[in-house]
Design a protein around this motif. Structure first.
Motif, mmCIF file in Angstrom:
data_model
loop_
_atom_site.group_PDB
_atom_site.id
_atom_site.type_symbol
_atom_site.label_atom_id
_atom_site.label_comp_id
_atom_site.label_asym_id
_atom_site.label_seq_id
_atom_site.Cartn_x
_atom_site.Cartn_y
_atom_site.Cartn_z
ATOM 1 N N GLU A 102 -3.674 -42.881 17.630
ATOM 2 C CA GLU A 102 -4.565 -41.720 17.570
ATOM 3 C C GLU A 102 -4.382 -40.848 18.815
ATOM 4 O O GLU A 102 -3.867 -41.302 19.835
ATOM 5 C CB GLU A 102 -6.020 -42.163 17.451
ATOM 6 N N THR A 103 -4.819 -39.596 18.717
ATOM 7 C CA THR A 103 -4.719 -38.674 19.847
ATOM 8 C C THR A 103 -6.101 -38.147 20.229
ATOM 9 O O THR A 103 -7.047 -38.215 19.442
ATOM 10 C CB THR A 103 -3.811 -37.466 19.523
ATOM 11 N N CYS A 104 -6.182 -37.649 21.436
ATOM 12 C CA CYS A 104 -7.413 -37.023 21.907
ATOM 13 C C CYS A 104 -7.034 -35.886 22.846
ATOM 14 O O CYS A 104 -5.892 -35.782 23.283
ATOM 15 C CB CYS A 104 -8.320 -38.035 22.607
ATOM 16 N N ARG A 105 -8.023 -35.050 23.149
ATOM 17 C CA ARG A 105 -7.780 -33.940 24.079
ATOM 18 C C ARG A 105 -8.946 -33.861 25.053
ATOM 19 O O ARG A 105 -10.018 -33.363 24.701
ATOM 20 C CB ARG A 105 -7.617 -32.627 23.334
ATOM 21 N N PRO A 106 -8.741 -34.350 26.279
ATOM 22 C CA PRO A 106 -9.807 -34.207 27.276
ATOM 23 C C PRO A 106 -10.014 -32.732 27.612
ATOM 24 O O PRO A 106 -9.116 -31.912 27.415
ATOM 25 C CB PRO A 106 -9.282 -34.986 28.479
ATOM 26 N N GLN A 107 -11.206 -32.420 28.087
ATOM 27 C CA GLN A 107 -11.540 -31.043 28.440
ATOM 28 C C GLN A 107 -12.146 -31.030 29.836
ATOM 29 O O GLN A 107 -12.409 -32.065 30.424
ATOM 30 C CB GLN A 107 -12.544 -30.484 27.441
ATOM 31 N N CYS A 108 -12.417 -29.843 30.317
ATOM 32 C CA CYS A 108 -13.099 -29.700 31.605
ATOM 33 C C CYS A 108 -14.596 -29.597 31.363
ATOM 34 O O CYS A 108 -15.049 -28.989 30.392
ATOM 35 C CB CYS A 108 -12.591 -28.459 32.339
ATOM 36 N N LYS A 109 -15.334 -30.191 32.283
ATOM 37 C CA LYS A 109 -16.798 -30.129 32.215
ATOM 38 C C LYS A 109 -17.267 -28.711 32.527
ATOM 39 O O LYS A 109 -16.514 -27.885 33.050
ATOM 40 C CB LYS A 109 -17.401 -31.105 33.230
ATOM 41 N N HIS A 110 -18.541 -28.458 32.198
ATOM 42 C CA HIS A 110 -19.155 -27.170 32.497
ATOM 43 C C HIS A 110 -19.012 -26.879 33.993
ATOM 44 O O HIS A 110 -19.246 -27.745 34.828
ATOM 45 C CB HIS A 110 -20.638 -27.190 32.106
ATOM 46 N N GLY A 111 -18.606 -25.678 34.316
ATOM 47 C CA GLY A 111 -18.455 -25.270 35.710
ATOM 48 C C GLY A 111 -17.038 -25.439 36.231
ATOM 49 O O GLY A 111 -16.773 -25.160 37.395
ATOM 50 N N PHE A 112 -16.136 -25.901 35.373
ATOM 51 C CA PHE A 112 -14.745 -26.092 35.788
ATOM 52 C C PHE A 112 -13.823 -25.337 34.840
ATOM 53 O O PHE A 112 -14.099 -25.200 33.651
ATOM 54 C CB PHE A 112 -14.374 -27.578 35.784
ATOM 55 N N MET A 115 -6.906 -25.840 33.846
ATOM 56 C CA MET A 115 -5.654 -25.295 34.378
ATOM 57 C C MET A 115 -4.480 -25.660 33.463
ATOM 58 O O MET A 115 -3.669 -24.826 33.132
ATOM 59 C CB MET A 115 -5.406 -25.812 35.791
ATOM 60 N N THR A 116 -4.373 -26.923 33.079
ATOM 61 C CA THR A 116 -3.324 -27.377 32.158
ATOM 62 C C THR A 116 -3.922 -28.481 31.302
ATOM 63 O O THR A 116 -4.767 -29.242 31.760
ATOM 64 C CB THR A 116 -2.109 -27.954 32.913
ATOM 65 N N ALA A 117 -3.471 -28.577 30.069
ATOM 66 C CA ALA A 117 -3.969 -29.648 29.202
ATOM 67 C C ALA A 117 -3.005 -29.890 28.058
ATOM 68 O O ALA A 117 -2.347 -28.969 27.579
ATOM 69 C CB ALA A 117 -5.335 -29.287 28.632
ATOM 70 N N THR A 118 -2.910 -31.134 27.651
ATOM 71 C CA THR A 118 -2.144 -31.511 26.465
ATOM 72 C C THR A 118 -2.901 -32.625 25.760
ATOM 73 O O THR A 118 -3.762 -33.279 26.349
ATOM 74 C CB THR A 118 -0.735 -32.028 26.824
ATOM 75 N N ASP A 119 -2.553 -32.844 24.511
ATOM 76 C CA ASP A 119 -3.132 -33.971 23.784
ATOM 77 C C ASP A 119 -2.590 -35.263 24.377
ATOM 78 O O ASP A 119 -1.428 -35.331 24.780
ATOM 79 C CB ASP A 119 -2.755 -33.903 22.304
ATOM 80 N N LEU A 120 -3.433 -36.275 24.410
ATOM 81 C CA LEU A 120 -3.016 -37.591 24.877
ATOM 82 C C LEU A 120 -2.852 -38.491 23.672
ATOM 83 O O LEU A 120 -3.564 -38.377 22.686
ATOM 84 C CB LEU A 120 -4.056 -38.185 25.830
ATOM 85 N N HIS A 121 -1.914 -39.416 23.760
ATOM 86 C CA HIS A 121 -1.609 -40.323 22.661
ATOM 87 C C HIS A 121 -1.966 -41.747 23.086
ATOM 88 O O HIS A 121 -1.603 -42.175 24.172
ATOM 89 C CB HIS A 121 -0.117 -40.216 22.337
ATOM 90 N N CYS A 122 -2.689 -42.459 22.225
ATOM 91 C CA CYS A 122 -2.998 -43.865 22.486
ATOM 92 C C CYS A 122 -1.773 -44.669 22.070
ATOM 93 O O CYS A 122 -1.435 -44.750 20.888
ATOM 94 C CB CYS A 122 -4.233 -44.299 21.694
#
Length: 164
Positions: A102-112, A115-122
């Motif tokens: 499965e995959t997931c996509r972390p995000q930035c918390k409120h106030g942040f 800058m860069t992001a990709t899906d992560l794979h388990c």
């Protein structure tokens, strides 16, 4: 029962028979499945189970050429528990409870700011692929731009301040 006898002057040829191979169903080629059925022939059996990072009960399949009989094992991905996304301002809620494949996509918390992001794979090792997410504190709004604080009677030290 009879006997195969050649007529005089002819050699007796006995037919040679080989068992037919079974075709491997597409469902057994999934990443979650590990099988030993590639060279199974008519009348023989083989085992199919779960691949690395998956759990389930192996099953025995039998070859009734050209079909492989017995179904497909029910394999469930194991939970990802290492290399969880983390860092200042990182929200990894989407990655909680993910399993192998499965995959997931972390995000930035409120106030942040992201800058860069990709899906992560388990992965099948129980670890998430390496994260590329970086979150930077978001700059605060300049108080001078608000009418309540535009007067010179209020002093502040918020210029250039960032969240957190």
């Amino acid at each position: 029962t009879g006997e195969f006898v050649a007529s005089e002057g002819h050699e007796a040829l006995v037919p040679a028979c080989e068992p037919l191979p079974c075709e491997i169903p597409q469902a057994l080629e999934a990443d979650a499945i590990l099988h030993m059925c590639s060279s199974v022939t008519h009348g023989l059996s083989c085992i199919a189970g779960c691949g690395e990072g998956y759990i389930g009960v192996p099953i025995e399949l039998s070859c009734d050429a050209p079909a492989l009989q017995g179904g497909v094992p029910d394999c469930e991905g194991m939970p990802c528990s290492t290399n969880m996304p983390s860092g200042i301002g990182v929200d990894a809620t989407d990655c909680t409870g993910k399993r192998t494949g499965e995959t997931c996509r972390p995000q930035c918390k409120h106030g942040f700011l992201e800058m860069t992001a990709t899906d992560l794979h388990c992965t099948n090792t129980g670890a998430f692929s390496d994260q590329t997410l970086t979150c930077a504190p978001q700059p605060c709004t300049d108080l001078s731009s608000h009418s309540s604080f535009s007067s010179t009677r209020y002093e502040h030290s918020c210029e250039g301040a960032v969240f957190g």
